[in-house]
Design a protein around this motif. Sequence first.
Motif, PDB file in Angstrom:
ATOM      1  N   UNK A  96      -8.500 -11.267   6.555  1.00 13.37           N
ATOM      2  CA  UNK A  96      -8.399 -10.270   7.612  1.00 13.37           C
ATOM      3  C   UNK A  96      -9.656  -9.409   7.608  1.00 13.37           C
ATOM      4  N   UNK A  97     -10.042  -8.930   8.769  1.00 10.20           N
ATOM      5  CA  UNK A  97     -11.081  -7.909   8.881  1.00 10.20           C
ATOM      6  C   UNK A  97     -10.391  -6.591   9.206  1.00 10.20           C
ATOM      7  N   UNK A  98     -10.772  -5.527   8.490  1.00  8.62           N
ATOM      8  CA  UNK A  98     -10.150  -4.222   8.693  1.00  8.62           C
ATOM      9  C   UNK A  98     -11.211  -3.205   9.095  1.00  8.62           C
ATOM     10  N   UNK A  99     -11.021  -2.609  10.271  1.00  7.37           N
ATOM     11  CA  UNK A  99     -11.886  -1.539  10.752  1.00  7.37           C
ATOM     12  C   UNK A  99     -11.200  -0.212  10.471  1.00  7.37           C
ATOM     13  N   UNK A 100     -11.859   0.642   9.666  1.00  9.02           N
ATOM     14  CA  UNK A 100     -11.319   1.948   9.349  1.00  9.02           C
ATOM     15  C   UNK A 100     -11.827   2.971  10.354  1.00  9.02           C
ATOM     16  N   UNK A 101     -10.899   3.704  10.964  1.00  5.03           N
ATOM     17  CA  UNK A 101     -11.210   4.724  11.955  1.00  5.03           C
ATOM     18  C   UNK A 101     -10.710   6.077  11.478  1.00  5.03           C
ATOM     19  N   UNK A 102     -11.477   7.135  11.730  1.00  8.87           N
ATOM     20  CA  UNK A 102     -10.961   8.491  11.575  1.00  8.87           C
ATOM     21  C   UNK A 102     -10.738   9.066  12.961  1.00  8.87           C
ATOM     22  N   UNK A 103      -9.546   9.626  13.172  1.00  5.85           N
ATOM     23  CA  UNK A 103      -9.128  10.141  14.471  1.00  5.85           C
ATOM     24  C   UNK A 103      -8.875  11.632  14.337  1.00  5.85           C
ATOM     25  N   UNK A 104      -9.582  12.438  15.102  1.00 10.66           N
ATOM     26  CA  UNK A 104      -9.425  13.889  15.043  1.00 10.66           C
ATOM     27  C   UNK A 104      -8.859  14.398  16.362  1.00 10.66           C
ATOM     28  N   UNK A 106      -8.489  17.212  18.725  1.00 14.33           N
ATOM     29  CA  UNK A 106      -9.190  18.462  19.016  1.00 14.33           C
ATOM     30  C   UNK A 106      -8.363  19.435  19.847  1.00 14.33           C
ATOM     31  N   UNK A 107      -7.088  19.126  20.066  1.00 13.58           N
ATOM     32  CA  UNK A 107      -6.212  19.994  20.845  1.00 13.58           C
ATOM     33  C   UNK A 107      -5.238  20.707  19.909  1.00 13.58           C
ATOM     34  N   UNK A 108      -4.429  21.585  20.478  1.00 14.06           N
ATOM     35  CA  UNK A 108      -3.449  22.324  19.675  1.00 14.06           C
ATOM     36  C   UNK A 108      -2.129  21.575  19.534  1.00 14.06           C
ATOM     37  N   UNK A 109      -1.844  20.685  20.459  1.00 18.49           N
ATOM     38  CA  UNK A 109      -0.596  19.929  20.401  1.00 18.49           C
ATOM     39  C   UNK A 109      -0.796  18.534  19.837  1.00 18.49           C
ATOM     40  N   UNK A 110       0.288  17.792  19.663  1.00 18.47           N
ATOM     41  CA  UNK A 110       0.223  16.436  19.110  1.00 18.47           C
ATOM     42  C   UNK A 110      -0.367  15.470  20.130  1.00 18.47           C
ATOM     43  N   UNK A 111      -1.142  14.499  19.631  1.00 16.30           N
ATOM     44  CA  UNK A 111      -1.660  13.419  20.456  1.00 16.30           C
ATOM     45  C   UNK A 111      -1.114  12.091  19.958  1.00 16.30           C
ATOM     46  N   UNK A 138       0.256   9.071  15.656  1.00 18.10           N
ATOM     47  CA  UNK A 138       0.656  10.371  16.163  1.00 18.10           C
ATOM     48  C   UNK A 138      -0.087  11.417  15.315  1.00 18.10           C
ATOM     49  N   UNK A 139      -0.955  12.192  15.953  1.00 17.58           N
ATOM     50  CA  UNK A 139      -1.847  13.098  15.225  1.00 17.58           C
ATOM     51  C   UNK A 139      -1.507  14.540  15.592  1.00 17.58           C
ATOM     52  N   UNK A 140      -1.098  15.358  14.619  1.00 16.25           N
ATOM     53  CA  UNK A 140      -0.805  16.770  14.910  1.00 16.25           C
ATOM     54  C   UNK A 140      -2.053  17.513  15.381  1.00 16.25           C
ATOM     55  N   UNK A 141      -1.857  18.599  16.084  1.00 15.55           N
ATOM     56  CA  UNK A 141      -2.956  19.374  16.619  1.00 15.55           C
ATOM     57  C   UNK A 141      -3.919  19.849  15.542  1.00 15.55           C
ATOM     58  N   UNK A 142      -5.205  19.658  15.778  1.00 19.44           N
ATOM     59  CA  UNK A 142      -6.234  20.137  14.873  1.00 19.44           C
ATOM     60  C   UNK A 142      -6.429  19.322  13.609  1.00 19.44           C
ATOM     61  N   UNK A 143      -5.723  18.209  13.472  1.00 22.42           N
ATOM     62  CA  UNK A 143      -5.806  17.429  12.240  1.00 22.42           C
ATOM     63  C   UNK A 143      -6.565  16.122  12.451  1.00 22.42           C
ATOM     64  N   UNK A 144      -7.002  15.540  11.308  1.00 19.31           N
ATOM     65  CA  UNK A 144      -7.694  14.257  11.297  1.00 19.31           C
ATOM     66  C   UNK A 144      -6.879  13.254  10.494  1.00 19.31           C
ATOM     67  N   UNK A 145      -6.727  12.056  11.030  1.00 19.77           N
ATOM     68  CA  UNK A 145      -6.038  10.978  10.333  1.00 19.77           C
ATOM     69  C   UNK A 145      -6.957   9.780  10.224  1.00 19.77           C
ATOM     70  N   UNK A 146      -6.805   9.029   9.134  1.00 20.89           N
ATOM     71  CA  UNK A 146      -7.558   7.796   8.961  1.00 20.89           C
ATOM     72  C   UNK A 146      -6.618   6.615   9.152  1.00 20.89           C
ATOM     73  N   UNK A 147      -7.029   5.679   9.982  1.00 21.91           N
ATOM     74  CA  UNK A 147      -6.218   4.513  10.294  1.00 21.91           C
ATOM     75  C   UNK A 147      -7.053   3.249  10.151  1.00 21.91           C
TER      76      UNK A 147
END
Length: 344
Positions: A96-104, A106-111, A138-147
């Motif tokens: 498998x090939x895995x692409x790591x992304x960081x998702x930030x 930038x809003x106050x609500x969930x995206x 599902x990313x809470x407001x103002x937070x960064x997640x790595x996927x």
Amino acid sequence: MREQLNITMLCAVLALSGVCLGGCGMQGGIVGEPSDAAASQVPPMAEDAEDGNGARAGEAQTAAPFNLDGVIERTVLLDDDALTIVAEKLEYRNDMAYLTLSLTNNTEGELDVMTSTLGYSANYVNGCMMTEGHLSAQIPGGETMEEEVGYSLWELQLYGMKGIGTLGLGVRAVNDEFEEVFKGIVEVTTSLYGEDLIDSGTFAGFVDSPAFAQRLGYDVEAASSIDHSLGVAGLDALSAFLLTNQEGERAVMVELMNNTNDTLIVHVSDVSIDGALAYEGPWTVDTVAPGKRFVIDDLLLSSMVEEKADQFDLSEVGDVSMAISVTDANRNTILDSTELTISF
């Protein structure tokens, strides 16, 4: 109606009456990887086989390995008021090939950030549209997640890739009020970008490597002709194949090319086999980026006629026809329903 959904689509596509054409594995596992049963029937590979004079078999019997040299530099793919996407790294593990992304967010609500969904499936690898690279976060407001998003090397080879030069992701993001805050394609290139030998130019990797077809367990018949009038919409038919698994169940895969500078949405309906209607109504919808090829990969003939098998003889398939219509990204009609016929 059926639309492409996620990275498990190859098994769903090729699971004719519950049995995968490509040995996707009834117990799970890597998409497109050969099952133990299929692998046990594969002839010896070149390094083990000998001819009648005791000589080693030719290299043509060995499927070329996937080029694992494609890596990326850390790349900002998107940075706007709502969402920032950064491609961090590309790694290869367990075929498998895995692409790591960081998702930030930038809003106050969930995206909710998604790729390869029913609403928007616009991912591609190199020059070919793919369902690989599915993401749902599902990313809470103002937070960064790595996927991580995954790509089966077996499925990439099936579609004609020999290495990864470009990864495109059709990203859609909605806020907690279900308002769309972003919809578009982001892209990252690898160190193999521009290399001539990373793409065979056709979706079927087994065309270039009979050993690959043998290992997957397919019987493959190329179309003798493809008759269509899609050129007015900027589409061209590149190739088509009839695939048969070990149980005799059959499917058709058709490769088309978007030669325009616009995103096209291709609708397939009303599938006929040798002049008799096998399926009436909408069957698939595919989003196709400008200049990309794509594969109508779920024409499951055996499933279509399962309830009326006495009316069809799939042991001898001569022609398969379907109605195709084309719209733009906003679903405005570009081409009314027209027939595409494949002869074998």
